[in-house]
Design a protein around this motif. Structure first.
Motif, PDB file in Angstrom:
ATOM      1  N   ARG A   6       0.884  -1.165   0.000  1.00 28.26           N
ATOM      2  CA  ARG A   6       0.000   0.000   0.000  1.00 28.26           C
ATOM      3  C   ARG A   6       0.911   1.201   0.000  1.00 28.26           C
ATOM      4  O   ARG A   6       2.080   1.110   0.396  1.00 28.26           O
ATOM      5  CB  ARG A   6      -0.900  -0.001   1.233  1.00 28.26           C
ATOM      6  N   ALA A   8       1.295   5.729   0.464  1.00 29.61           N
ATOM      7  CA  ALA A   8       0.723   6.994   0.927  1.00 29.61           C
ATOM      8  C   ALA A   8       1.734   8.107   0.719  1.00 29.61           C
ATOM      9  O   ALA A   8       2.949   7.885   0.723  1.00 29.61           O
ATOM     10  CB  ALA A   8       0.338   6.904   2.402  1.00 29.61           C
ATOM     11  N   GLY A  10       2.214  11.505   2.741  1.00 22.85           N
ATOM     12  CA  GLY A  10       1.685  12.143   3.948  1.00 22.85           C
ATOM     13  C   GLY A  10       0.583  11.277   4.519  1.00 22.85           C
ATOM     14  O   GLY A  10       0.763  10.077   4.699  1.00 22.85           O
ATOM     15  N   ASN A  11      -0.577  11.874   4.763  1.00 25.21           N
ATOM     16  CA  ASN A  11      -1.689  11.086   5.310  1.00 25.21           C
ATOM     17  C   ASN A  11      -2.732  10.752   4.242  1.00 25.21           C
ATOM     18  O   ASN A  11      -3.859  10.384   4.564  1.00 25.21           O
ATOM     19  CB  ASN A  11      -2.341  11.816   6.494  1.00 25.21           C
ATOM     20  N   VAL A  12      -2.360  10.863   2.963  1.00 25.72           N
ATOM     21  CA  VAL A  12      -3.267  10.537   1.863  1.00 25.72           C
ATOM     22  C   VAL A  12      -2.865   9.195   1.265  1.00 25.72           C
ATOM     23  O   VAL A  12      -1.754   9.040   0.736  1.00 25.72           O
ATOM     24  CB  VAL A  12      -3.242  11.631   0.766  1.00 25.72           C
ATOM     25  N   TRP A  13      -3.757   8.206   1.356  1.00 25.95           N
ATOM     26  CA  TRP A  13      -3.491   6.881   0.805  1.00 25.95           C
ATOM     27  C   TRP A  13      -3.714   6.892  -0.698  1.00 25.95           C
ATOM     28  O   TRP A  13      -4.658   7.503  -1.189  1.00 25.95           O
ATOM     29  CB  TRP A  13      -4.378   5.829   1.463  1.00 25.95           C
ATOM     30  N   VAL A  14      -2.852   6.205  -1.431  1.00 21.56           N
ATOM     31  CA  VAL A  14      -2.959   6.114  -2.880  1.00 21.56           C
ATOM     32  C   VAL A  14      -3.999   5.056  -3.233  1.00 21.56           C
ATOM     33  O   VAL A  14      -3.995   3.958  -2.666  1.00 21.56           O
ATOM     34  CB  VAL A  14      -1.597   5.740  -3.508  1.00 21.56           C
ATOM     35  N   LYS A  15      -4.895   5.408  -4.154  1.00 18.84           N
ATOM     36  CA  LYS A  15      -5.876   4.464  -4.695  1.00 18.84           C
ATOM     37  C   LYS A  15      -5.755   4.496  -6.204  1.00 18.84           C
ATOM     38  O   LYS A  15      -5.454   5.532  -6.791  1.00 18.84           O
ATOM     39  CB  LYS A  15      -7.299   4.842  -4.288  1.00 18.84           C
ATOM     40  N   GLN A  20     -10.007   1.906  -8.208  1.00 18.26           N
ATOM     41  CA  GLN A  20     -10.033   2.277  -6.787  1.00 18.26           C
ATOM     42  C   GLN A  20      -9.365   1.254  -5.873  1.00 18.26           C
ATOM     43  O   GLN A  20      -9.547   1.293  -4.658  1.00 18.26           O
ATOM     44  CB  GLN A  20     -11.462   2.558  -6.302  1.00 18.26           C
ATOM     45  N   ASP A  22      -6.336  -0.544  -3.728  1.00 16.65           N
ATOM     46  CA  ASP A  22      -5.335   0.105  -2.873  1.00 16.65           C
ATOM     47  C   ASP A  22      -4.102  -0.759  -2.622  1.00 16.65           C
ATOM     48  O   ASP A  22      -3.325  -0.487  -1.718  1.00 16.65           O
ATOM     49  CB  ASP A  22      -5.964   0.535  -1.549  1.00 16.65           C
ATOM     50  N   ASN A  64       7.511  11.983  -6.457  1.00 13.02           N
ATOM     51  CA  ASN A  64       7.490  12.565  -5.123  1.00 13.02           C
ATOM     52  C   ASN A  64       8.301  11.677  -4.173  1.00 13.02           C
ATOM     53  O   ASN A  64       7.980  10.511  -3.981  1.00 13.02           O
ATOM     54  CB  ASN A  64       6.038  12.693  -4.642  1.00 13.02           C
TER      55      ASN A  64
END
Length: 77
Positions: A6, A8, A10-15, A20, A22, A64
């Motif tokens: 999985r 991320a 920061g605090n945003v999880w990649v989907k 959609q 994960d 990133n």
């Protein structure tokens, strides 16, 4: 065989933007430019983190450096 991860920033999880999902397979991807290849400097091209969706196979590219990878919990699989 690669194990799923999985991801991320920061605090945003990649989907996956397609299905959609994960969970992903990760690999390094070279961002080749024709000029650098022409001058035999292809090795100096920038790299990206490629996340390949475990479910549908869509490839996501990230340059990133804050992208973090995590092992999925067994209950999530």
């Amino acid at each position: 065989m690669a194990k799923p991860v999985r991801a991320a920033i920061g605090n945003v999880w990649v989907k996956c933007i397609f299905c959609q999902g994960d969970e992903f397979r990760e690999r390094e991807v070279k961002l080749n430019s024709s000029g650098m290849e022409f001058m035999n400097f292809g090795w100096a091209n920038e790299s990206a983190s490629g996340l390949i969706c475990w479910n549908c196979g869509y490839v996501h590219l990230f340059v990133n450096k804050d992208l973090k990878l995590y092992k999925p919990k067994k209950a999530e699989r």
